[in-house]
Design a protein around this motif. Structure first.
Motif, mmCIF file in Angstrom:
data_model
loop_
_atom_site.group_PDB
_atom_site.id
_atom_site.type_symbol
_atom_site.label_atom_id
_atom_site.label_comp_id
_atom_site.label_asym_id
_atom_site.label_seq_id
_atom_site.Cartn_x
_atom_site.Cartn_y
_atom_site.Cartn_z
ATOM 1 N N TRP A 1 93.565 8.610 -31.746
ATOM 2 C CA TRP A 1 93.232 8.136 -30.411
ATOM 3 C C TRP A 1 91.843 8.535 -29.945
ATOM 4 O O TRP A 1 91.192 7.797 -29.195
ATOM 5 C CB TRP A 1 94.276 8.615 -29.398
ATOM 6 C CG TRP A 1 94.211 10.091 -29.085
ATOM 7 C CD1 TRP A 1 94.774 11.112 -29.784
ATOM 8 C CD2 TRP A 1 93.518 10.693 -27.985
ATOM 9 N NE1 TRP A 1 94.482 12.313 -29.184
ATOM 10 C CE2 TRP A 1 93.717 12.089 -28.084
ATOM 11 C CE3 TRP A 1 92.763 10.196 -26.929
ATOM 12 C CZ2 TRP A 1 93.176 12.988 -27.167
ATOM 13 C CZ3 TRP A 1 92.231 11.090 -26.002
ATOM 14 C CH2 TRP A 1 92.434 12.466 -26.134
ATOM 15 N N GLU A 2 91.342 9.686 -30.423
ATOM 16 C CA GLU A 2 89.993 10.087 -30.021
ATOM 17 C C GLU A 2 88.940 9.079 -30.483
ATOM 18 O O GLU A 2 87.851 8.991 -29.914
ATOM 19 C CB GLU A 2 89.648 11.466 -30.587
ATOM 20 C CG GLU A 2 90.466 12.611 -29.999
ATOM 21 C CD GLU A 2 91.667 12.945 -30.878
ATOM 22 O OE1 GLU A 2 92.152 12.037 -31.605
ATOM 23 O OE2 GLU A 2 92.125 14.100 -30.832
ATOM 24 N N GLY A 3 89.284 8.289 -31.507
ATOM 25 C CA GLY A 3 88.335 7.319 -32.039
ATOM 26 C C GLY A 3 88.069 6.131 -31.139
ATOM 27 O O GLY A 3 87.123 5.376 -31.384
ATOM 28 N N VAL A 4 88.894 5.938 -30.105
ATOM 29 C CA VAL A 4 88.645 4.835 -29.169
ATOM 30 C C VAL A 4 87.943 5.324 -27.907
ATOM 31 O O VAL A 4 87.662 4.537 -27.005
ATOM 32 C CB VAL A 4 89.953 4.093 -28.795
ATOM 33 C CG1 VAL A 4 90.657 3.603 -30.048
ATOM 34 C CG2 VAL A 4 90.881 4.956 -27.957
ATOM 35 N N ILE A 5 87.655 6.617 -27.855
ATOM 36 C CA ILE A 5 86.999 7.214 -26.687
ATOM 37 C C ILE A 5 85.536 7.519 -27.012
ATOM 38 O O ILE A 5 85.239 8.095 -28.063
ATOM 39 C CB ILE A 5 87.705 8.517 -26.260
ATOM 40 C CG1 ILE A 5 89.205 8.264 -26.023
ATOM 41 C CG2 ILE A 5 87.053 9.104 -25.014
ATOM 42 C CD1 ILE A 5 89.519 7.314 -24.894
#
Length: 262
Positions: free
Chosen positions: A184-188
């Protein structure tokens, strides 16, 4: 007609309280939405969706009418706010938004805040439930068997491959057969906001996700799966379902298929 909602939540290991931090500072007029309290208390899984009736009572007590524009934020930037965004949509709210960058960006821009509890005027709400936005374990089993939808797992790569143990005791390590991994950190973005639609499309393409086909998001307990659902909404996929029980349920069942490795 805007209602602001603080949806801050922390993992137990973080040792922080979303409500306590809300009492210290929040956006003026914001009410606090506790995803652990507004949940199915009969379930042994964390913050599972409550019944539509229980949710209607809780959201009504928070003064959240369905005709209002609801803006949700959290202190992280974008994390648990996405779970509240998804929950409200499941429960029949047509106009729900996430504050991009959350309280962190709000404070950095020196915008107004206040301390203390908010006591809103309660509203009456009829129960509603959009089942198309939710998947349970049996439905996920069927999807894995039929191949009708791709599961996208928001957990860290090391947990997805099974190299790292799960933070919750008693769970198997690994992932569902055929699942894609999009941590999920990859979309932030670096500033805590959601990445642009163009960049998000690239993230999912790199993970091997065909966005022309149905997808269902999953994670550890349904929180960061909602971050992926929010990211997919930004690129036009507004009806993505979330597997509510996620790995806490799947990895704890004795007969669900689990594989390790990339």
């Amino acid at each position: 007609d805007i209602r602001v909602v603080d949806g801050t939540w922390f993992m137990p290991a973080e040792g922080r309280s979303g409500h306590e931090e809300y009492l210290q500072v929040h956006i003026p007029g914001a009410v606090f939405f506790d995803i652990d309290a507004i949940a199915d208390r009969a379930s042994d899984l964390p913050h599972m969706l409550p019944t539509p009736e229980a949710f209607a009572r809780a959201a009504g007590a928070l003064g959240l009418p369905r005709e209002a524009d609801i803006v949700v934020y959290d202190t992280h930037g974008i994390r648990s706010a996405a779970r509240v965004w998804w929950t409200l949509r499941v429960m029949g709210y047509p106009k729900v938004h996430v504050l991009d960058g959350g309280l962190k960006k709000w404070l950095a821009e020196r915008r107004p805040v206040e301390p203390g509890e908010i006591f809103p005027r309660a509203v009456e709400l009829p129960p509603m439930f959009d089942a198309a936005l939710v998947r349970d374990a049996d439905e996920v089993r069927a999807l894995l068997s039929s191949g009708e939808a791709r599961i996208i797992d928001a957990r860290a790569a090391s947990r997805f491959t099974g190299e790292a143990p799960e933070p919750r005791a008693g769970l198997r390590s690994g992932h569902m057969p055929g699942a894609a991994n999009v941590p999920w950190e990859g979309v932030i973005a670096e500033d805590g906001t959601l990445k642009s639609a163009r960049d998000l499309k690239a993230v999912f393409k790199t993970a091997g996700v065909n966005l022309a086909k149905p997808v269902v998001t999953s994670c550890g307990s349904g929180v960061t799966a909602s971050v992926l659902a929010l990211a997919l909404a930004r690129i036009g996929l507004n009806r993505v379902a979330v597997y509510d029980g996620s790995w806490t349920e799947w990895g704890g069942l004795p007969d669900t298929p689990v594989v390790t490795g990339p």
